[in-house]
Motif scaffolding. Sequence first.
Motif, PDB file in Angstrom:
ATOM      1  N   VAL A  40       0.818  -1.212   0.000  1.00  0.00           N
ATOM      2  CA  VAL A  40       0.000   0.000   0.000  1.00  0.00           C
ATOM      3  C   VAL A  40       0.854   1.266   0.000  1.00  0.00           C
ATOM      4  CG1 VAL A  40      -0.263  -0.138   2.519  1.00  0.00           C
ATOM      5  CG2 VAL A  40      -1.863   1.250   1.187  1.00  0.00           C
ATOM      6  N   LEU A  41       0.483   2.184  -0.879  1.00  0.00           N
ATOM      7  CA  LEU A  41       1.086   3.510  -0.954  1.00  0.00           C
ATOM      8  C   LEU A  41       0.063   4.498  -0.406  1.00  0.00           C
ATOM      9  CD1 LEU A  41       3.576   5.146  -2.034  1.00  0.00           C
ATOM     10  CD2 LEU A  41       2.260   5.466  -4.144  1.00  0.00           C
ATOM     11  N   VAL A  42       0.413   5.194   0.670  1.00  0.00           N
ATOM     12  CA  VAL A  42      -0.500   6.136   1.323  1.00  0.00           C
ATOM     13  C   VAL A  42      -0.216   7.543   0.810  1.00  0.00           C
ATOM     14  CG1 VAL A  42      -1.212   7.132   3.530  1.00  0.00           C
ATOM     15  CG2 VAL A  42      -0.675   4.685   3.374  1.00  0.00           C
ATOM     16  N   CYS A  43      -1.270   8.272   0.483  1.00  0.00           N
ATOM     17  CA  CYS A  43      -1.089   9.642  -0.022  1.00  0.00           C
ATOM     18  C   CYS A  43      -2.229  10.526   0.442  1.00  0.00           C
ATOM     19  CB  CYS A  43      -0.999   9.647  -1.546  1.00  0.00           C
ATOM     20  SG  CYS A  43      -2.540   9.223  -2.387  1.00  0.00           S
ATOM     21  N   CYS A 233      -1.549  11.558   7.170  1.00  0.00           N
ATOM     22  CA  CYS A 233      -1.172  10.473   6.257  1.00  0.00           C
ATOM     23  C   CYS A 233       0.047   9.740   6.803  1.00  0.00           C
ATOM     24  CB  CYS A 233      -0.879  11.023   4.860  1.00  0.00           C
ATOM     25  SG  CYS A 233      -2.299  11.765   4.040  1.00  0.00           S
ATOM     26  N   ASP A 234       0.994  10.489   7.347  1.00  0.00           N
ATOM     27  CA  ASP A 234       2.175   9.880   7.953  1.00  0.00           C
ATOM     28  C   ASP A 234       1.779   9.016   9.145  1.00  0.00           C
ATOM     29  OD1 ASP A 234       5.023   9.527   8.219  1.00  0.00           O
ATOM     30  OD2 ASP A 234       4.944  10.882   9.928  1.00  0.00           O
ATOM     31  N   ARG A 235       0.835   9.495   9.958  1.00  0.00           N
ATOM     32  CA  ARG A 235       0.364   8.709  11.096  1.00  0.00           C
ATOM     33  C   ARG A 235      -0.320   7.429  10.620  1.00  0.00           C
ATOM     34  NH1 ARG A 235      -0.881  10.195  16.150  1.00  0.00           N
ATOM     35  NH2 ARG A 235       0.952  11.496  15.817  1.00  0.00           N
ATOM     36  N   LEU A 236      -1.051   7.515   9.518  1.00  0.00           N
ATOM     37  CA  LEU A 236      -1.727   6.338   8.976  1.00  0.00           C
ATOM     38  C   LEU A 236      -0.712   5.283   8.543  1.00  0.00           C
ATOM     39  CD1 LEU A 236      -4.451   5.085   8.302  1.00  0.00           C
ATOM     40  CD2 LEU A 236      -4.348   6.208   6.068  1.00  0.00           C
ATOM     41  N   LYS A 239       0.380   3.401  11.546  1.00  0.00           N
ATOM     42  CA  LYS A 239      -0.625   2.425  11.964  1.00  0.00           C
ATOM     43  C   LYS A 239      -0.586   1.183  11.075  1.00  0.00           C
ATOM     44  CE  LYS A 239      -4.095   5.152  14.395  1.00  0.00           C
ATOM     45  NZ  LYS A 239      -4.128   4.253  15.574  1.00  0.00           N
ATOM     46  N   PHE A 240      -0.460   1.397   9.782  1.00  0.00           N
ATOM     47  CA  PHE A 240      -0.390   0.275   8.855  1.00  0.00           C
ATOM     48  C   PHE A 240       0.869  -0.561   9.106  1.00  0.00           C
ATOM     49  CE2 PHE A 240      -3.129   2.286   5.238  1.00  0.00           C
ATOM     50  CZ  PHE A 240      -4.263   2.039   5.991  1.00  0.00           C
ATOM     51  N   GLN A 241       1.970   0.100   9.426  1.00  0.00           N
ATOM     52  CA  GLN A 241       3.213  -0.625   9.697  1.00  0.00           C
ATOM     53  C   GLN A 241       3.076  -1.549  10.901  1.00  0.00           C
ATOM     54  OE1 GLN A 241       5.886   2.729   9.982  1.00  0.00           O
ATOM     55  NE2 GLN A 241       6.630   2.499   7.886  1.00  0.00           N
ATOM     56  N   SER A 242       2.251  -1.153  11.856  1.00  0.00           N
ATOM     57  CA  SER A 242       2.050  -1.993  13.043  1.00  0.00           C
ATOM     58  C   SER A 242       1.295  -3.273  12.726  1.00  0.00           C
ATOM     59  CB  SER A 242       1.289  -1.201  14.123  1.00  0.00           C
ATOM     60  OG  SER A 242      -0.069  -1.009  13.756  1.00  0.00           O
ATOM     61  N   LEU A 243       0.678  -3.334  11.539  1.00  0.00           N
ATOM     62  CA  LEU A 243      -0.063  -4.524  11.130  1.00  0.00           C
ATOM     63  C   LEU A 243       0.812  -5.531  10.397  1.00  0.00           C
ATOM     64  CD1 LEU A 243      -3.288  -2.748   9.770  1.00  0.00           C
ATOM     65  CD2 LEU A 243      -2.952  -3.781  12.026  1.00  0.00           C
ATOM     66  N   ASN A 244       2.079  -5.204  10.229  1.00  0.00           N
ATOM     67  CA  ASN A 244       3.029  -6.092   9.543  1.00  0.00           C
ATOM     68  C   ASN A 244       2.586  -6.417   8.120  1.00  0.00           C
ATOM     69  OD1 ASN A 244       4.863  -6.358  11.763  1.00  0.00           O
ATOM     70  ND2 ASN A 244       3.401  -7.765  12.725  1.00  0.00           N
ATOM     71  N   LEU A 245       2.230  -5.375   7.381  1.00  0.00           N
ATOM     72  CA  LEU A 245       1.863  -5.561   5.980  1.00  0.00           C
ATOM     73  C   LEU A 245       3.090  -5.970   5.170  1.00  0.00           C
ATOM     74  CD1 LEU A 245      -0.424  -2.449   5.391  1.00  0.00           C
ATOM     75  CD2 LEU A 245      -1.062  -4.710   6.235  1.00  0.00           C
ATOM     76  N   ASP A 246       2.849  -6.514   3.995  1.00  0.00           N
ATOM     77  CA  ASP A 246       3.946  -6.916   3.115  1.00  0.00           C
ATOM     78  C   ASP A 246       4.817  -5.712   2.764  1.00  0.00           C
ATOM     79  OD1 ASP A 246       5.268  -8.938   1.510  1.00  0.00           O
ATOM     80  OD2 ASP A 246       4.512  -7.816  -0.227  1.00  0.00           O
ATOM     81  N   TRP A 247       4.157  -4.555   2.514  1.00  0.00           N
ATOM     82  CA  TRP A 247       4.896  -3.327   2.171  1.00  0.00           C
ATOM     83  C   TRP A 247       3.960  -2.142   2.345  1.00  0.00           C
ATOM     84  CZ3 TRP A 247       4.359   0.583  -1.518  1.00  0.00           C
ATOM     85  CH2 TRP A 247       5.491   1.377  -1.764  1.00  0.00           C
ATOM     86  N   GLN A 249       4.217   2.405   2.416  1.00  0.00           N
ATOM     87  CA  GLN A 249       5.094   3.575   2.292  1.00  0.00           C
ATOM     88  C   GLN A 249       4.245   4.832   2.128  1.00  0.00           C
ATOM     89  OE1 GLN A 249       8.852   3.298  -0.012  1.00  0.00           O
ATOM     90  NE2 GLN A 249       8.007   4.953  -1.276  1.00  0.00           N
ATOM     91  N   LEU A 250       4.744   5.933   2.663  1.00  0.00           N
ATOM     92  CA  LEU A 250       4.139   7.238   2.439  1.00  0.00           C
ATOM     93  C   LEU A 250       4.622   7.769   1.101  1.00  0.00           C
ATOM     94  CD1 LEU A 250       2.429   9.589   3.636  1.00  0.00           C
ATOM     95  CD2 LEU A 250       4.570  10.507   4.570  1.00  0.00           C
ATOM     96  N   SER A 251       3.712   8.248   0.292  1.00  0.00           N
ATOM     97  CA  SER A 251       4.072   8.749  -1.029  1.00  0.00           C
ATOM     98  C   SER A 251       5.088   9.890  -0.943  1.00  0.00           C
ATOM     99  CB  SER A 251       2.826   9.241  -1.763  1.00  0.00           C
ATOM    100  OG  SER A 251       3.187   9.920  -2.947  1.00  0.00           O
TER     101      SER A 251
END
Length: 262
Positions: A40-43, A233-236, A239-247, A249-251
């Motif tokens: 996921v790419l967050v923007c 967006c950075d905070r999001l 939060k996503f990183q704490s879920l141990n996603l495959d990947w 990043q903040l855009s």
Amino acid sequence: MKIADLITWFEAWANPAWCESWDNCGWQIEPGVLQEETRVLVCLTPTLAIMEEAIAENANLIFAHHPLIFNPLKSLRTGEAIAEMVRLAFTHNIGIYTAHTNFDQVQDGTADVLAQILELKEVTPIEVTQGGLGYGRVGLLEPFLTLQELLATIQTRLAPPNLIFSPTADLQQTISRVAVLGGSGASYISAVAKTGAQAYLTSDCKFHQFQESRDRNLILIDAGHYATERPACDRLVQKFQSLNLDWVQLSQKDEDFRQFFA
């Protein structure tokens, strides 16, 4: 974690049913990626530059604050930005999901993050919606700051390209109670004035809204749409990183669509 599971987790926190009637939250484009492992790419704003970044990073989900599709589409034509986004999304199998007014209301959403950046205490919503959540935040500065110190803090921590504030004769006045609302928050001036806040940080304010604020003895501070919402967006991402996603990043291609001539 599969994309479907990530969206289920997110919607349990920021229910898309809280979306305003004029808004468009949730899936913008879902080209069949729900069962894929999440990259996921967050923007803040989904644009062609963001889509190109997602393609380069092999992402399969763009998670945005601003909707891609805001008004009903009448057509999709070659050369139009939204049409090109749709084409690339299906060609490269990249979903686009938006969390807008639902994300504005929640803990660690756009307003809450602003309040945390200014280290406000005893924080409550400007306007309560449900379950103690709501739009904007108002709280106390500890220690109190002068207006000049508050403006310097905002400039340092948000780094807006241009910081506008209501006319005042005394930059040394003491500010103890501050309201914040990321994005376009001028319509809440009346509600903010009733909270007892002395200063209100938001964006997209018009000339006469500064006049209205002054007449209500409220210092209006406009730090720009990008600067007041990008931190959430950075905070999001955190939060996503704490879920141990495959990947995740903040855009790096998000844009403030305004430039200021020095």
